[in-house]
Enzyme design. Structure first.
Site, PDB file in Angstrom:
ATOM      1  N   CYS A 195       0.851  -1.180   0.000  1.00  0.00           N
ATOM      2  CA  CYS A 195       0.000   0.000   0.000  1.00  0.00           C
ATOM      3  C   CYS A 195       0.894   1.239   0.000  1.00  0.00           C
ATOM      4  CB  CYS A 195      -0.858  -0.038   1.263  1.00  0.00           C
ATOM      5  SG  CYS A 195      -1.777   1.477   1.537  1.00  0.00           S
ATOM      6  N   CYS A 254      -1.159   3.813  -6.336  1.00  0.00           N
ATOM      7  CA  CYS A 254      -2.015   3.165  -5.329  1.00  0.00           C
ATOM      8  C   CYS A 254      -2.215   1.748  -5.835  1.00  0.00           C
ATOM      9  CB  CYS A 254      -3.355   3.891  -5.233  1.00  0.00           C
ATOM     10  SG  CYS A 254      -4.630   2.975  -4.326  1.00  0.00           S
TER      11      CYS A 254
HETATM   12  N1  DGL Z   1      -4.092   0.548  -1.912  1.00  0.00           N
HETATM   13  C1  DGL Z   1      -3.657   1.614  -1.119  1.00  0.00           C
HETATM   14  C2  DGL Z   1      -2.518   2.406  -1.700  1.00  0.00           C
HETATM   15  O1  DGL Z   1      -1.704   1.827  -2.392  1.00  0.00           O
HETATM   16  C3  DGL Z   1      -4.608   2.417  -0.280  1.00  0.00           C
HETATM   17  C4  DGL Z   1      -5.948   2.775  -0.776  1.00  0.00           C
HETATM   18  C5  DGL Z   1      -6.776   3.382   0.321  1.00  0.00           C
HETATM   19  O2  DGL Z   1      -7.168   2.611   1.211  1.00  0.00           O
HETATM   20  O3  DGL Z   1      -7.001   4.604   0.311  1.00  0.00           O
HETATM   21  O4  DGL Z   1      -2.378   3.580  -1.456  1.00  0.00           O
END
Ligand code: DGL
Length: 238
Positions: free
Chosen positions: A72, A181
């Protein structure tokens, strides 16, 4: 004995990272923690997010993982430094927007799509100042709501948000889009429908290589010839 690779994200985003790591290290066993209950991470304060992330790290450590992959960008850019301070003996691999890849490959007009939390992080500005060259434009695009629309499979909202965020770039000569993301690789086709001529860049291959490198360096690679196992936990079911 610590023998598994722990991976987490605020839901399904990190599955794109997991897939890349498993391609490279199929004989390892994995625990994937999908924290759908707390999605979206990208719209939380630092304190709130760190508390959530620390709880997950503790859960993964109880399950005897040997390395933790933060699949993430938001949790990485906002929490990894503090995690490394609080858990100095644990190996962490983070996921960061692949701005370096875009700059090194000579793209001149790059959009970085990411959560508002990632865009507001100091780390993203460090990445730009270290890698951006003369004549390279980088447009930071906070995509509020997009990760959550993907997480909840709300395809109408995904399309609406993508048009809202990307239509204004149709006339600019954008040549690359960094998917900052881990939820966004799930909607690659939809992004290309709006900006068909761009190269999409995500950091997942870099993360997978880093995991392999650290396991080898620390002599933690699983020597078994058998395909490893995968356990998936969702915080909504706990
Ligand atoms: N998948 C996550 C990222 O790479 C976070 C998305 C979220 O929960 O806002 O930032």
């Amino acid at each position: 004995m610590r023998n598994k690779i722990g991976i987490f994200d605020s839901g399904i985003g990190g599955l794109t990272t997991l897939e890349e790591i498993r391609k490279l290290l199929p004989n390892e066993s994995y625990i994937y923690y999908a924290d759908s209950k707390h999605n979206p991470y990208g719209e939380k304060s630092d304190e709130e997010l760190y508390k959530i992330v620390k709880d997950i790290v503790n859960k993964l450590l109880e399950k005897k993982v040997k390395i933790i992959v933060i699949a993430c960008n938001t949790a990485t850019t906002r929490c990894i430094e503090k995690l490394r301070n609080d858990y100095p003996k644990i190996l962490f691999v983070g996921t960061e927007p692949a701005i370096k890849v875009a700059c090194d490959n000579g793209y001149n007009n790059t959009i970085v799509m990411a959560t508002p939390g990632t865009i507001a992080s100091e780390r993203i500005h460090d990445l730009i100042s270290k890698n951006q060259r003369e004549n390279q434009n980088i447009y930071l695009l906070p995509c509020e709501g997009l990760a959550n629309a993907i997480e909840t499979n709300d395809l109408k909202r995904v399309s609406k948000l993508l048009h809202e965020y990307l239509d204004g770039y149709k006339e600019k000569s954008v040549d690359s889009v960094v998917l900052g993301c881990t939820h966004y690789p799930h909607i690659k086709k939809k992004i290309l429908n709006i900006l068909p001529n761009v190269k999409l860049i995500d950091g997942n291959i870099g993360v997978a290589n880093r995991v392999k490198y650290l396991l080898e360096k620390n002599k933690l690679i699983n020597k078994s010839k058998k395909t490893g196992t995968l356990e998936i936990i969702n915080s909504n079911n706990e």
